[in-house]
Design an enzyme around this catalytic site. Structure first.
Site, mmCIF file in Angstrom:
data_model
loop_
_atom_site.group_PDB
_atom_site.id
_atom_site.type_symbol
_atom_site.label_atom_id
_atom_site.label_comp_id
_atom_site.label_asym_id
_atom_site.label_seq_id
_atom_site.Cartn_x
_atom_site.Cartn_y
_atom_site.Cartn_z
ATOM 1 N N TYR A 52 55.167 21.488 143.699
ATOM 2 C CA TYR A 52 56.476 22.057 143.381
ATOM 3 C C TYR A 52 56.639 23.445 143.986
ATOM 4 O O TYR A 52 55.769 24.307 143.865
ATOM 5 C CB TYR A 52 56.685 22.147 141.865
ATOM 6 C CG TYR A 52 57.947 22.904 141.507
ATOM 7 C CD1 TYR A 52 59.188 22.319 141.709
ATOM 8 C CD2 TYR A 52 57.893 24.209 141.021
ATOM 9 C CE1 TYR A 52 60.362 23.016 141.422
ATOM 10 C CE2 TYR A 52 59.050 24.910 140.728
ATOM 11 C CZ TYR A 52 60.288 24.305 140.941
ATOM 12 O OH TYR A 52 61.437 25.000 140.672
ATOM 13 N N ASN A 194 60.620 34.007 140.233
ATOM 14 C CA ASN A 194 60.289 33.204 139.066
ATOM 15 C C ASN A 194 59.477 34.054 138.097
ATOM 16 O O ASN A 194 58.252 34.043 138.100
ATOM 17 C CB ASN A 194 59.485 31.982 139.515
ATOM 18 C CG ASN A 194 59.759 30.758 138.667
ATOM 19 O OD1 ASN A 194 58.963 29.837 138.649
ATOM 20 N ND2 ASN A 194 60.861 30.723 137.971
ATOM 21 N N TYR A 277 69.616 57.610 98.795
ATOM 22 C CA TYR A 277 68.648 56.848 99.579
ATOM 23 C C TYR A 277 68.535 57.334 101.024
ATOM 24 O O TYR A 277 67.463 57.281 101.622
ATOM 25 C CB TYR A 277 69.030 55.365 99.598
ATOM 26 C CG TYR A 277 68.878 54.647 98.281
ATOM 27 C CD1 TYR A 277 68.420 55.286 97.137
ATOM 28 C CD2 TYR A 277 69.203 53.299 98.185
ATOM 29 C CE1 TYR A 277 68.295 54.603 95.939
ATOM 30 C CE2 TYR A 277 69.081 52.600 96.995
ATOM 31 C CZ TYR A 277 68.629 53.269 95.871
ATOM 32 O OH TYR A 277 68.502 52.591 94.682
ATOM 33 N N ARG A 280 66.107 60.196 100.527
ATOM 34 C CA ARG A 280 64.873 59.865 99.819
ATOM 35 C C ARG A 280 64.080 58.754 100.506
ATOM 36 O O ARG A 280 62.851 58.719 100.471
ATOM 37 C CB ARG A 280 65.219 59.458 98.384
ATOM 38 C CG ARG A 280 64.025 59.356 97.487
ATOM 39 C CD ARG A 280 64.296 58.906 96.071
ATOM 40 N NE ARG A 280 65.666 58.699 95.692
ATOM 41 C CZ ARG A 280 66.047 57.769 94.809
ATOM 42 N NH1 ARG A 280 65.162 56.943 94.276
ATOM 43 N NH2 ARG A 280 67.326 57.644 94.473
ATOM 44 N N PHE A 326 57.521 31.371 132.863
ATOM 45 C CA PHE A 326 58.744 32.112 133.176
ATOM 46 C C PHE A 326 59.700 32.189 131.996
ATOM 47 O O PHE A 326 60.697 32.901 132.038
ATOM 48 C CB PHE A 326 59.475 31.438 134.343
ATOM 49 C CG PHE A 326 59.645 29.952 134.151
ATOM 50 C CD1 PHE A 326 60.501 29.445 133.190
ATOM 51 C CD2 PHE A 326 58.908 29.056 134.907
ATOM 52 C CE1 PHE A 326 60.634 28.079 132.989
ATOM 53 C CE2 PHE A 326 59.044 27.685 134.719
ATOM 54 C CZ PHE A 326 59.920 27.196 133.757
ATOM 55 N N GLU A 411 66.498 22.217 133.161
ATOM 56 C CA GLU A 411 66.161 23.448 132.446
ATOM 57 C C GLU A 411 67.053 23.495 131.203
ATOM 58 O O GLU A 411 68.087 24.156 131.175
ATOM 59 C CB GLU A 411 66.364 24.645 133.377
ATOM 60 C CG GLU A 411 65.421 24.539 134.581
ATOM 61 C CD GLU A 411 65.835 25.390 135.775
ATOM 62 O OE1 GLU A 411 66.751 26.215 135.630
ATOM 63 O OE2 GLU A 411 65.233 25.224 136.846
#
Length: 508
Positions: A52, A194, A277, A280, A326, A411
């Site tokens: 490939y 890639n 808050y 604190r 990838f 894909e």
């Protein structure tokens, strides 16, 4: 000079290269591995083996065999056709990081490129020839194909670059430096594009800026505590050790250090029993953001040294394996997580801004105005902070929960990690402006309380801040002040203010 091996690149070294102009080179041992990997590719081509991306097409065309006489055409066509990025270019520093990271990945010796490809990439880094790479167009799987194709164009003398303050044709910059473009051979185009280097580069730059912001947020919050006569007891060591989170303990320790000799802080019961808050719980909230940043740092440093192309070559070419390194899912998650953590620094900062300007929540002049009523003072600064915080909530939506199939469903699951990294960077810019607004308001508050009563550390920070933004004596165009303060927060060497408190002095 930093030596790249493909195995040991750190974020600190990235900072040296990106921000301090450090040069880079490839290790000889790594280059030997690269040569062996290349020899394997040459054998595959000469034997016409079906592998490939070397002797086949790409994506859905993986079953289309390519004659070895067309190997160069295959790689050239790949780069040109995949250069489909759109939108504004990445910041130059991000594109420089991308080139560096791609070179480092190829140095692992699993990608089958010739040494000259890595040498050319490192020349671009060292000579500051920075590819112009559009930000949009990557799905974050099959690698950052579109962005990295724009990077690869520069090596073959095409595309555009940033060079000596100008944007120009790549070939012009290469000629000025006496660099010859390369002709890509088998596998080399694919090996260049890639990978996850676009999302990782964006993530590296984002992380480095976020880390600085996290430290700055503690210093600014400490000044706010002084401006509001905050209660110091909530930062006592035993409180935070009792819970056990290291990052929370460290945040409380740094704030105690910053405020150690302040005459503006109070004890519980002196003015009030406990604070809201946003004061604190600074160690608990900021500490949790630090936990996320530590996670992000770990993932980035793994990915910076990862082989992320396909196929990978092992055992001198005896094994050539098509896998999925990838796929950007690990970085996509990390970037989405960083978005939330950094946005939260602005969320709590905006609440502290409200406490600084709201006359119902403090005993300071309304909106810190020098003439309440006639002059609005910091009233609309809080509006701006609230708008930025709200925008961040939209940007913080996770990109990684989305996926759209591509390449005719070959894909069929992608990460969207590059989108996550880009949105993280946008959030970071917004957070810096919110912190700039808190800084301006906190400086005004402590000025009203009495600068002479400030702690040594916060006073030093105040004095430097006042060099950037003058006191609010008269209503003016505060937009300029906010931008100037934000620019200063981005550019200062924060270690000068925090160094003595970042070493681990205590055992937990």
């Amino acid at each position: 000079m930093i030596t790249l091996t493909g195995e040991s690149l750190t974020l600190e070294q990235m900072k040296e290269v990106l921000y301090r102009g450090q040069k880079v080179r490839a290790s000889e041992k790594s280059m030997e591995a690269v040569k062996k990997s290349r020899e394997a590719v040459d054998r595959i081509v000469s034997e016409s083996r079906v592998v490939y991306g070397i002797t086949t097409g790409f994506g859905k065309f993986s079953d289309v065999l390519i004659d070895k006489n067309h190997v160069q055409d295959l790689q050239l066509n790949l780069i040109r056709s995949h250069a489909c990025g759109v939108g504004e270019p990445f910041p130059e520093i991000v594109s420089k990081a991308m080139v560096l990271l791609r070179a480092n990945a190829l140095l692992k010796g699993f990608s089958g490129v010739r040494p000259i490809i890595i040498e050319k990439l490192l020349e671009l880094v060292n000579l500051e020839i920075i590819p112009v790479i559009p930000q949009q167009g990557s799905l974050g799987a099959s690698g950052d194909l579109a962005p990295l194709s724009h990077l690869a164009l520069v090596l073959i003398g095409e595309g555009e670059v940033f060079y000596k303050g100008n944007q120009m044709e790549a070939i012009s910059a290469l000629q000025q430096e006496g660099i010859l473009p390369v002709t890509l051979e088998a596998k080399e185009g694919l090996a260049l594009i890639n990978g996850t280097q676009a999302m990782t580069a964006m993530g590296v730059v984002g992380y480095l800026e976020a880390e600085q912001l996290a430290f700055e947020s503690e210093l600014i919050a400490s000044m706010t505590i002084e401006g509001l006569n905050g209660i110091i007891d909530a930062f006592a060591e035993e409180v935070h050790v009792a819970r056990g989170y290291k990052q929370q303990i460290d945040t409380a320790r740094r704030i105690r250090g910053y405020l150690s000799d302040s005459l503006l802080t109070t004890q519980q019961g002196e003015l009030r029993v406990q604070d809201a808050y946003s004061l604190r719980c600074i160690p608990q909230v900021h500490g949790a953001s630090w936990q996320v940043l530590d996670y992000v740092k770990e993932k980035l440093e793994i990915e910076m040294n990862a082989a992320t192309d396909n196929p990978l070559i092992f055992d001198d070419g005896e094994k050539v394996i098509s896998g999925g390194n990838f796929h950007g899912q690990p970085i996509a998650f990390a970037m989405d997580f960083m978005k939330i953590a950094v946005a939260e620094l602005a969320n709590i900062s905006e609440r502290r801004i409200e406490r600084l300007v709201n006359p119902q929540l403090n005993d300071l002049p309304a909106f810190l105005s020098p003439q309440p009523g006639l002059q609005s003072g910091a009233m609309i600064m809080q509006y701006a902070a609230a708008a930025l915080v709200s925008e961040n909530k939209t940007l913080a939506h996770p990109a990684s929960v989305d996926s759209i199939p591509s390449s005719a469903n070959q894909e069929d699951h992608v990460s969207m990690g590059t989108i996550a990294s880009r949105h993280a960077y946008q959030i970071i810019q917004n957070v810096r402006r919110v912190l700039a607004i808190e800084l301006i308001c906190a400086m005004q508050a402590v000025e009203i309380r009495g600068v002479e009563k400030m702690a040594t550390q916060t006073k030093r920070f105040f004095e430097k801040g006042r060099e950037q933004v003058a006191s609010l004596k008269q209503d003016r165009v505060f937009s300029k002040d906010i931008e100037k303060a934000a620019k200063w927060l981005k550019e200062i060497e924060i270690s000068h203010f925090i160094k003595e408190f970042t070493v681990e002095k205590e055992q937990y």
